[in-house]
Design an enzyme around this catalytic site. Structure first.
Site, PDB file in Angstrom:
ATOM      1  N   VAL A  18       0.838  -1.198   0.000  1.00 10.04           N
ATOM      2  CA  VAL A  18       0.000   0.000   0.000  1.00 10.04           C
ATOM      3  C   VAL A  18       0.876   1.252   0.000  1.00 10.04           C
ATOM      4  O   VAL A  18       1.678   1.465   0.900  1.00 10.04           O
ATOM      5  CB  VAL A  18      -0.923   0.024   1.243  1.00 10.04           C
ATOM      6  CG1 VAL A  18      -1.920   1.169   1.143  1.00 10.04           C
ATOM      7  CG2 VAL A  18      -1.650  -1.306   1.398  1.00 10.04           C
ATOM      8  N   CYS A  19       0.676   2.109  -1.005  1.00 15.08           N
ATOM      9  CA  CYS A  19       1.531   3.279  -1.160  1.00 15.08           C
ATOM     10  C   CYS A  19       1.514   4.201   0.045  1.00 15.08           C
ATOM     11  O   CYS A  19       2.556   4.633   0.515  1.00 15.08           O
ATOM     12  CB  CYS A  19       1.115   4.063  -2.407  1.00 15.08           C
ATOM     13  SG  CYS A  19       1.955   5.650  -2.602  1.00 15.08           S
ATOM     14  N   PHE A  20       0.336   4.519   0.563  1.00 14.02           N
ATOM     15  CA  PHE A  20       0.239   5.587   1.553  1.00 14.02           C
ATOM     16  C   PHE A  20       0.659   5.154   2.957  1.00 14.02           C
ATOM     17  O   PHE A  20       0.491   5.894   3.906  1.00 14.02           O
ATOM     18  CB  PHE A  20      -1.179   6.171   1.566  1.00 14.02           C
ATOM     19  CG  PHE A  20      -1.351   7.278   0.570  1.00 14.02           C
ATOM     20  CD1 PHE A  20      -1.322   8.604   0.958  1.00 14.02           C
ATOM     21  CD2 PHE A  20      -1.498   6.993  -0.767  1.00 14.02           C
ATOM     22  CE1 PHE A  20      -1.454   9.630   0.039  1.00 14.02           C
ATOM     23  CE2 PHE A  20      -1.628   8.010  -1.700  1.00 14.02           C
ATOM     24  CZ  PHE A  20      -1.604   9.331  -1.290  1.00 14.02           C
TER      25      PHE A  20
END
Length: 273
Positions: A144-146
């Site tokens: 997950v990027c965030f």
């Protein structure tokens, strides 16, 4: 002193494949000298899950979850981890590597371009700062990027408020990124594979301490159009440029659609890893 003029492309809400194809086409047209540097704003319809260029799909992405919510998966040109593009403003900056304002290093170029993001948040009355991570990044091994800020991404009260990725191809820089306006972390974590529901729920709860969307910060909810207007002013101020609107011709749109069909709309590209 006269400001440099860049083009501004407001392409509205497009499919994930078209969104990625238009970034690629703008890079090509700038490389050919047909257009100056470009700032582009866009949304996603349907919402999309973009995976990084080197990211594995198998074992990381819950494809059934993507399909169940009516989203579409697309692979970006840029690296990094997966991003759910739903209620957000997405931006792209296309500029030559040899532009006098662009540093040679990726990290330093992030700082220059991200000044536009910083000023955009300020236009909304949000006090954002640049992330300067300590120690080794990516310690979570998350898809997950965030969940982790990178150098010079924007944080508010220690939480990631905008995520960006950059690539350089044949002399052209593409930096694009996600500015969440609202976030549904339940749907977000349906996009990823976990050992069991308990691990998934723990990751979802922890996410709230790591990331934040605009409407979780401001007193009065802002719309997509409000966000777009604020960040357009922000990029003009942060990059010290004048933005001139560009409307794509039918021939240009035809080229974009061809790129989408031949690359970003294919399983060969999207599931190549």
């Amino acid at each position: 002193m006269q400001m440099e003029t860049w083009y501004f492309v407001d392409s509205g809400h497009c499919t994930p494949a078209i969104n990625m194809a238009l970034d690629e086409a703008l890079m090509k047209w700038h490389r050919q000298g047909n257009i100056p540097p470009v700032l582009r704003f866009y949304g996603w319809a349907p919402a999309g899950l973009s995976v990084g260029y080197f990211q594995k799909v198998n074992g990381k992405i819950d494809l059934a979850g993507v399909k169940r919510h009516g989203y579409e998966l697309v692979r970006r040109q840029t690296g990094g981890r997966a991003v759910l593009h739903d209620k957000e403003l997405t931006y792209s900056v296309i500029v030559s590597e040899d532009h006098p304002a662009m540093p040679a290093s990726v990290k330093d170029a992030y700082l220059v371009i991200s000044k536009g993001l910083l000023e955009g948040f300020r236009e909304l009355g949000i006090q954002a700062d640049f992330a300067v991570p300590e120690g080794k990044l990516d310690v979570t091994n998350s898809a997950v990027c965030f969940e982790e800020p990178s150098w010079y991404e924007l944080i508010v009260d220690g939480k990631k408020a905008a995520g960006s990725a950059q690539t350089r191809k044949k002399g052209i820089i593409l930096q694009h990124g996600s500015i969440p306006i609202d976030v549904d972390d339940v749907k977000l974590f349906d996009m990823f594979t976990y050992k069991n529901e308990r691990v998934k729920e723990r990751a979802r709860r922890a996410f709230g301490d790591k990331a934040v969307a605009i409407n979780q910060i401001v007193e009065h909810n802002v719309s997509f159009e409000d966000t777009k207007a604020a960040f357009k002013k922000g990029f003009e101020k942060g990059l010290e440029v004048h933005l001139e609107p560009l409307e794509l011709s039918k021939a240009q749109w035809n080229e974009v659609e061809q790129i989408a069909r031949e690359r970003y709309g294919t399983d060969e590209w999207n599931f190549s890893r």
